[in-house]
Design an enzyme around this catalytic site. Structure first.
Site, PDB file in Angstrom:
ATOM      1  CB  SER A 106      -0.895  -0.018   1.244  1.00 45.81           C
ATOM      2  OG  SER A 106      -1.605   1.190   1.327  1.00 45.81           O
ATOM      3  CG  ASN A 114       6.567   7.114   4.043  1.00 46.45           C
ATOM      4  OD1 ASN A 114       5.524   7.641   4.429  1.00 46.45           O
ATOM      5  ND2 ASN A 114       6.847   5.828   4.269  1.00 46.45           N
ATOM      6  CB  ILE A 166       2.905  10.208   2.763  1.00 47.84           C
ATOM      7  CG1 ILE A 166       4.087   9.630   1.962  1.00 47.84           C
ATOM      8  CG2 ILE A 166       1.816  10.758   1.846  1.00 47.84           C
ATOM      9  CD1 ILE A 166       4.883  10.622   1.151  1.00 47.84           C
ATOM     10  CG  LEU A 193      -3.989   8.294   5.973  1.00 49.25           C
ATOM     11  CD1 LEU A 193      -3.715   7.041   5.170  1.00 49.25           C
ATOM     12  CD2 LEU A 193      -4.398   7.928   7.380  1.00 49.25           C
ATOM     13  CB  CYS A 201      -0.138   5.049   9.169  1.00 50.70           C
ATOM     14  SG  CYS A 201       0.699   6.548   8.611  1.00 50.70           S
ATOM     15  CG  ASN A 254       2.867   0.430   7.825  1.00 51.91           C
ATOM     16  OD1 ASN A 254       3.620   1.150   7.182  1.00 51.91           O
ATOM     17  ND2 ASN A 254       1.559   0.641   7.882  1.00 51.91           N
TER      18      ASN A 254
HETATM   19  O1  RRO Z   1       0.939   7.915   4.393  1.00 54.15           O
HETATM   20  C1  RRO Z   1       1.883   7.589   5.135  1.00 54.15           C
HETATM   21  O2  RRO Z   1       2.613   8.419   5.711  1.00 54.15           O
HETATM   22  C2  RRO Z   1       2.176   6.173   5.419  1.00 54.15           C
HETATM   23  C3  RRO Z   1       1.218   5.223   5.712  1.00 54.15           C
HETATM   24 BR1  RRO Z   1      -0.621   5.568   5.645  1.00 54.15          BR
HETATM   25  C4  RRO Z   1       1.602   3.920   6.101  1.00 54.15           C
HETATM   26  O3  RRO Z   1       0.809   3.019   6.412  1.00 54.15           O
HETATM   27  N1  RRO Z   1       2.934   3.667   6.143  1.00 54.15           N
HETATM   28  C5  RRO Z   1       3.858   4.583   5.829  1.00 54.15           C
HETATM   29  O4  RRO Z   1       5.071   4.313   5.877  1.00 54.15           O
HETATM   30  N2  RRO Z   1       3.467   5.845   5.460  1.00 54.15           N
END
Ligand code: RRO
Length: 304
Positions: free
Chosen positions: A22, A70, A72, A74, A131, A193
């Protein structure tokens, strides 16, 4: 004879064990220019939440010696826009689609499951409770059996779709957590994850990520991922989807030998967009050369 790479995860029938990690493959559409994504065993999407999220401020990607960090946060358009934008694309695919869902609260996970079950024609949900980059939800649920299993119970009560619960490497309690999630009806477990970490610039003494910490992925975390796949395979009976630093077909087969039924390819997609077809082809060739007719013959065959 063509080797049999097929695998069943809950009610999801995959023609080969390879899916996407994902968040590393868009919603699948962005890879269509490279190859026909219907070669995948299944498509797993970037996590979607109930409401839109802008994500964390940039910079939110940093390269380290053997992996990416990362943060990000979500970023996603929220389930309503997601549905309008991608539903017909998912319908056009001939492979199973697994939607990754992430909530701020247990209630939100249930709402997402309900909406998706009623309005979309997908085969599975990956419950992302792990996450590392959000304040609400995320690791708050993944690190304790009680909270993780409450999320699974809520989602199970709202859907008959196959459920895969994604666990975190940022806890030592995964065996207990996985057992509790199985008791509440998850059909499979995916591990791992990203590993929470950070990187800094010595000259400026600033973190490379605006969020300070992020999730580490890539080859650096493969040993951590293998350890969890092996340990969980010794303790639970539902299928495992293994991921973390898989770059080659040999890496993928190592996960199968350690007990995974399927594997997800993540970070490698960023630097080799053809890595997935290469891995599937490599597995097939290896099985032919080694006279393994069914992939399941390899699963859980670690010699210890
Ligand atoms: O979007 C993210 O920062 C993120 C998510 Br949702 C996740 O499940 N794992 C990750 O490393 N980054």
């Amino acid at each position: 004879m063509k080797p049999d790479l097929s695998v069943k995860i809950g009610n999801i029938e995959m023609k080969n064990p390879v899916t996407t990690a994902s968040g590393t493959f868009g919603q699948g559409d962005v890879f269509e220019g490279f190859y026909d994504i219907n070669i995948l065993g299944a498509l797993t999407t970037k996590s979607v939440s109930l409401n839109p999220k802008q994500g964390n401020p940039p910079p939110r990607i940093a390269e380290t010696r053997s992996g990416y960090l990362n943060s990000i946060g979500l970023q996603n358009p929220g389930i309503s826009v997601f549905l309008k934008k991608y539903n017909s694309f998912f319908d056009s695919l001939s492979i199973p689609v697994i939607l990754s869902i992430a909530g701020n609260t247990i209630h939100e996970y249930g709402e997402l499951a309900k909406i998706i079950s009623e309005k979309m024609n997908v085969q599975g949900l990956e419950i992302n409770i792990s996450c590392p980059n959000v304040r609400e939800g995320g690791l708050q649920f993944a690190c304790q059996a009680l909270t993780a299993s409450k999320v699974v119970r809520e989602v199970r009560s709202k859907t008959h779709l196959t459920l895969i619960t994604k666990l975190s490497p940022n806890t030592e309690n995964n065996v207990e957590i996985a057992k509790a999630c199985v008791d509440e009806g998850t059909d499979a477990i995916s591990v791992i994850n990203t590993v929470k970490g950070m990187a800094i610039d010595l000259r400026s003494r600033k973190p490379l990520l605006a969020n300070i910490t992020g999730g580490l992925s890539g080859p650096a975390i493969k040993p951590v991922a293998l350890r969890w796949v092996y340990e969980l395979s010794q303790n639970i009976s539902v299928p495992l989807i293994g991921m973390g630093g898989i770059e080659t077909f040999e890496d993928a087969l190592e996960f199968i030998v350690c007990g995974a039924s399927a594997v997800s390819i993540g970070t490698a997609n960023f630097y080799n967009p053809y890595v997935i077809p290469e891995i599937i082809h490599g597995m097939e060739q290896w099985m032919k050369e080694n006279k393994v007719s069914m992939l399941s013959e390899l699963r859980n065959t670690l010699v210890v």
